[in-house]
Scaffold this motif. Structure first.
Motif, PDB file in Angstrom:
ATOM      1  N   LEU A 198      -7.107   1.482  45.737  1.00 44.20           N
ATOM      2  CA  LEU A 198      -6.587   0.185  46.150  1.00 44.20           C
ATOM      3  C   LEU A 198      -7.707  -0.793  46.486  1.00 44.20           C
ATOM      4  CD1 LEU A 198      -4.054  -1.471  46.650  1.00 44.20           C
ATOM      5  CD2 LEU A 198      -4.054  -0.624  49.012  1.00 44.20           C
TER       6      LEU A 198
ATOM      7  N   LYS B  18      -3.130  12.753  47.670  1.00 42.84           N
ATOM      8  CA  LYS B  18      -2.669  11.518  47.043  1.00 42.84           C
ATOM      9  C   LYS B  18      -2.921  10.259  47.870  1.00 42.84           C
ATOM     10  CE  LYS B  18       2.151  11.961  48.397  1.00 42.84           C
ATOM     11  NZ  LYS B  18       3.487  12.222  47.910  1.00 42.84           N
TER      12      LYS B  18
ATOM     13  N   PHE C 169      -2.610  -1.524  39.194  1.00 42.47           N
ATOM     14  CA  PHE C 169      -2.931  -0.531  40.228  1.00 42.47           C
ATOM     15  C   PHE C 169      -2.000   0.673  40.136  1.00 42.47           C
ATOM     16  CE2 PHE C 169      -1.543   1.151  44.351  1.00 42.47           C
ATOM     17  CZ  PHE C 169      -2.694   1.837  44.712  1.00 42.47           C
ATOM     18  N   VAL C 170      -0.707   0.425  40.051  1.00 42.05           N
ATOM     19  CA  VAL C 170       0.264   1.530  39.998  1.00 42.05           C
ATOM     20  C   VAL C 170       0.021   2.397  38.767  1.00 42.05           C
ATOM     21  CG1 VAL C 170       2.713   2.094  39.698  1.00 42.05           C
ATOM     22  CG2 VAL C 170       2.023   0.367  41.384  1.00 42.05           C
ATOM     23  N   ASN C 171      -0.214   1.776  37.626  1.00 41.34           N
ATOM     24  CA  ASN C 171      -0.479   2.548  36.399  1.00 41.34           C
ATOM     25  C   ASN C 171      -1.730   3.408  36.543  1.00 41.34           C
ATOM     26  OD1 ASN C 171       1.773   1.460  35.125  1.00 41.34           O
ATOM     27  ND2 ASN C 171       0.599  -0.160  34.136  1.00 41.34           N
TER      28      ASN C 171
ATOM     29  N   GLY D 247      -5.155   7.090  46.542  1.00 40.06           N
ATOM     30  CA  GLY D 247      -4.578   5.749  46.497  1.00 40.06           C
ATOM     31  C   GLY D 247      -5.365   4.734  47.300  1.00 40.06           C
TER      32      GLY D 247
ATOM     33  N   ALA E 136      -1.003  -5.699  40.714  1.00 42.39           N
ATOM     34  CA  ALA E 136      -0.234  -4.623  41.361  1.00 42.39           C
ATOM     35  C   ALA E 136       0.268  -3.624  40.324  1.00 42.39           C
ATOM     36  CB  ALA E 136       0.932  -5.214  42.157  1.00 42.39           C
ATOM     37  N   ASN E 137       0.745  -4.115  39.196  1.00 40.20           N
ATOM     38  CA  ASN E 137       1.210  -3.216  38.128  1.00 40.20           C
ATOM     39  C   ASN E 137       0.062  -2.390  37.567  1.00 40.20           C
ATOM     40  OD1 ASN E 137       3.841  -4.150  38.371  1.00 40.20           O
ATOM     41  ND2 ASN E 137       3.649  -5.617  36.696  1.00 40.20           N
TER      42      ASN E 137
ATOM     43  N   TYR F  50      -3.149   4.391  39.355  1.00 37.60           N
ATOM     44  CA  TYR F  50      -2.907   5.380  40.416  1.00 37.60           C
ATOM     45  C   TYR F  50      -2.149   6.583  39.855  1.00 37.60           C
ATOM     46  CZ  TYR F  50      -1.293   7.202  44.950  1.00 37.60           C
ATOM     47  OH  TYR F  50      -1.018   7.999  46.032  1.00 37.60           O
ATOM     48  N   GLU F  51      -1.109   6.334  39.080  1.00 41.29           N
ATOM     49  CA  GLU F  51      -0.346   7.434  38.478  1.00 41.29           C
ATOM     50  C   GLU F  51      -1.226   8.264  37.554  1.00 41.29           C
ATOM     51  OE1 GLU F  51       2.991   5.433  36.685  1.00 41.29           O
ATOM     52  OE2 GLU F  51       4.182   5.593  38.523  1.00 41.29           O
TER      53      GLU F  51
ATOM     54  N   TYR G 178      -8.665  -3.010  43.714  1.00 45.58           N
ATOM     55  CA  TYR G 178      -7.684  -3.972  43.206  1.00 45.58           C
ATOM     56  C   TYR G 178      -7.353  -5.103  44.178  1.00 45.58           C
ATOM     57  CZ  TYR G 178      -6.768  -1.012  39.189  1.00 45.58           C
ATOM     58  OH  TYR G 178      -6.901  -0.311  38.021  1.00 45.58           O
TER      59      TYR G 178
ATOM     60  N   HIS H 220       1.089   9.871  32.943  1.00 40.80           N
ATOM     61  CA  HIS H 220       1.310  10.279  34.330  1.00 40.80           C
ATOM     62  C   HIS H 220       2.061  11.600  34.505  1.00 40.80           C
ATOM     63  CE1 HIS H 220       4.973   8.114  33.221  1.00 40.80           C
ATOM     64  NE2 HIS H 220       5.585   8.811  34.145  1.00 40.80           N
TER      65      HIS H 220
END
Length: 120
Positions: A113, A105, A21-23, A109, A18-19, A25-26, A116, A62
């Protein structure tokens, strides 16, 4: 009946994915935003020298920055020397970039996703 506490949620793998993915994505959003911004600069600038565009980049993974070019606020129309001091009201390149990136966005995303979720 007993329950098992094994698997990606319990051993931390899901959190790491999850972390990641967020990195990613940004970073993808910032890179897409930079591409939009450059396109907008080509669309609106009347006498581009290339210097301002060359100073616009993604920093810290980011953030889209113009590297604090001294005339950046003037170009964007938010500087102290814009209208009514001069006739120049500025360009809308940052505002259009924000709006176009906001419109994209969710799709960015969702596509990311999919890469991931299988690892969680």
């Amino acid at each position: 009946m007993s329950t098992s506490s094994r698997g990606p949620i319990f051993d931390g793998r899901a959190q790491r994915v999850a972390n990641a993915f967020v990195n990613r994505y940004e970073r993808n959003l910032a890179e897409e935003g930079l591409n939009i911004l450059r396109g907008e600069m080509h669309r609106v600038f009347r006498n581009p020298t290339g210097y301002y565009e060359s100073r616009c980049k993604v920093i810290e993974g980011h953030i889209i920055s113009d590297s604090r070019v001294v005339y950046g606020p003037w170009l964007a129309g938010v500087g102290s020397r814009n209208f009514p001091v001069t006739k120049f009201k500025g360009y809308d390149h940052w505002l259009v970039t924000r709006d176009r990136l906001n419109a994209r966005k969710r799709g960015i995303g969702e596509r990311l996703l999919r890469q991931y979720t299988g690892r969680m």
